[in-house]
Design a protein around this motif. Structure first.
Motif, PDB file in Angstrom:
ATOM      1  N   LYS A  20       1.038   5.413   0.065  1.00 49.13           N
ATOM      2  CA  LYS A  20       0.158   6.489   0.469  1.00 49.13           C
ATOM      3  C   LYS A  20       0.311   7.415  -0.526  1.00 49.13           C
ATOM      4  O   LYS A  20       1.136   8.352  -0.758  1.00 49.13           O
ATOM      5  CB  LYS A  20       1.110   7.072   1.829  1.00 49.13           C
ATOM      6  CG  LYS A  20       0.072   8.434   2.484  1.00 49.13           C
ATOM      7  CD  LYS A  20       0.763   8.890   3.785  1.00 49.13           C
ATOM      8  CE  LYS A  20      -0.314  10.075   4.306  1.00 49.13           C
ATOM      9  NZ  LYS A  20       0.010  10.352   5.459  1.00 49.13           N
TER      10      LYS A  20
ATOM     11  N   SER B 166      -3.537   1.505  -4.774  1.00 52.17           N
ATOM     12  CA  SER B 166      -2.365   0.668  -5.016  1.00 52.17           C
ATOM     13  C   SER B 166      -2.420  -0.550  -5.489  1.00 52.17           C
ATOM     14  O   SER B 166      -1.628  -1.259  -6.464  1.00 52.17           O
ATOM     15  CB  SER B 166      -1.649   0.353  -3.685  1.00 52.17           C
ATOM     16  OG  SER B 166      -1.238   1.518  -2.717  1.00 52.17           O
ATOM     17  N   GLN B 167      -3.488  -1.239  -5.364  1.00 57.59           N
ATOM     18  CA  GLN B 167      -3.696  -2.616  -5.964  1.00 57.59           C
ATOM     19  C   GLN B 167      -3.842  -2.323  -7.610  1.00 57.59           C
ATOM     20  O   GLN B 167      -3.729  -2.946  -8.480  1.00 57.59           O
ATOM     21  CB  GLN B 167      -5.221  -3.009  -5.324  1.00 57.59           C
ATOM     22  CG  GLN B 167      -5.411  -4.552  -5.925  1.00 57.59           C
ATOM     23  CD  GLN B 167      -6.472  -4.546  -7.088  1.00 57.59           C
ATOM     24  OE1 GLN B 167      -7.253  -3.638  -7.082  1.00 57.59           O
ATOM     25  NE2 GLN B 167      -6.458  -5.858  -7.497  1.00 57.59           N
TER      26      GLN B 167
ATOM     27  N   ASP C  75      -6.322   4.468  -0.741  1.00 58.35           N
ATOM     28  CA  ASP C  75      -4.919   4.414  -0.973  1.00 58.35           C
ATOM     29  C   ASP C  75      -4.729   2.692  -1.346  1.00 58.35           C
ATOM     30  O   ASP C  75      -4.214   2.268  -2.065  1.00 58.35           O
ATOM     31  CB  ASP C  75      -3.904   4.659   0.292  1.00 58.35           C
ATOM     32  CG  ASP C  75      -3.771   6.228   0.302  1.00 58.35           C
ATOM     33  OD1 ASP C  75      -4.086   6.968  -0.784  1.00 58.35           O
ATOM     34  OD2 ASP C  75      -3.318   6.509   1.307  1.00 58.35           O
ATOM     35  N   VAL C  76      -5.368   1.861  -0.521  1.00 60.40           N
ATOM     36  CA  VAL C  76      -5.460   0.420  -0.651  1.00 60.40           C
ATOM     37  C   VAL C  76      -5.843   0.302  -2.218  1.00 60.40           C
ATOM     38  O   VAL C  76      -5.340  -0.708  -2.900  1.00 60.40           O
ATOM     39  CB  VAL C  76      -6.120  -0.345   0.307  1.00 60.40           C
ATOM     40  CG1 VAL C  76      -6.357  -1.956  -0.188  1.00 60.40           C
ATOM     41  CG2 VAL C  76      -5.597  -0.228   1.687  1.00 60.40           C
TER      42      VAL C  76
ATOM     43  N   VAL D  97       0.977  -1.178  -0.043  1.00 54.39           N
ATOM     44  CA  VAL D  97       0.019  -0.104   0.138  1.00 54.39           C
ATOM     45  C   VAL D  97       0.861   1.249  -0.084  1.00 54.39           C
ATOM     46  O   VAL D  97       1.768   1.337   0.732  1.00 54.39           O
ATOM     47  CB  VAL D  97      -0.997   0.045   1.176  1.00 54.39           C
ATOM     48  CG1 VAL D  97      -1.863   1.326   1.365  1.00 54.39           C
ATOM     49  CG2 VAL D  97      -1.908  -1.137   1.189  1.00 54.39           C
TER      50      VAL D  97
END
Length: 112
Positions: A25, A37-38, A33-34, A23
């Protein structure tokens, strides 16, 4: 599914889909954010890039949404963008969010 190849393929797809994500920032909104990021990881696996540009004012409004609503909104938007860019070398997906007259405006652009 009785140990069939179909079952093994299904389990492999689930395992790939829910693989651990580093993850980053990006926005300061943990759920967003998760998700971002994914999606950035998914983009890099297919040779594309995701550029998020989210204003601080928009982040506050987005963080006020429920986690499932935020994931549905951004997840669907980015899934569609990734699908549209399939097979385009070095495709760049740009995701912008800002406030305008009290509303969050979300814009996605890609080369298609």
């Amino acid at each position: 599914m009785g140990g069939s190849k179909e079952a093994a393929d299904y389990i492999a797809a689930l395992t790939h889909r829910f693989a651990p994500v580093a993850v980053r920032k990006i926005s300061g909104c943990p759920v967003l954010d998760v998700l971002l990021s994914q999606k950035m990881d998914e983009c890099s696996r297919v040779g594309a890039s995701l550029i998020p540009c989210i204003s601080q004012e928009a982040i506050g409004a987005l963080c006020a949404l429920s986690g499932p609503d935020l994931c549905t909104l951004y997840g669907n938007l980015l899934d569609n963008a990734l699908e549209a860019c399939a097979g385009i070398p070095d495709a760049q997906i740009t995701l912008r969010a800002h406030m305008d007259k009290g509303y969050v405006v979300i814009q996605e652009s890609n080369p298609v």
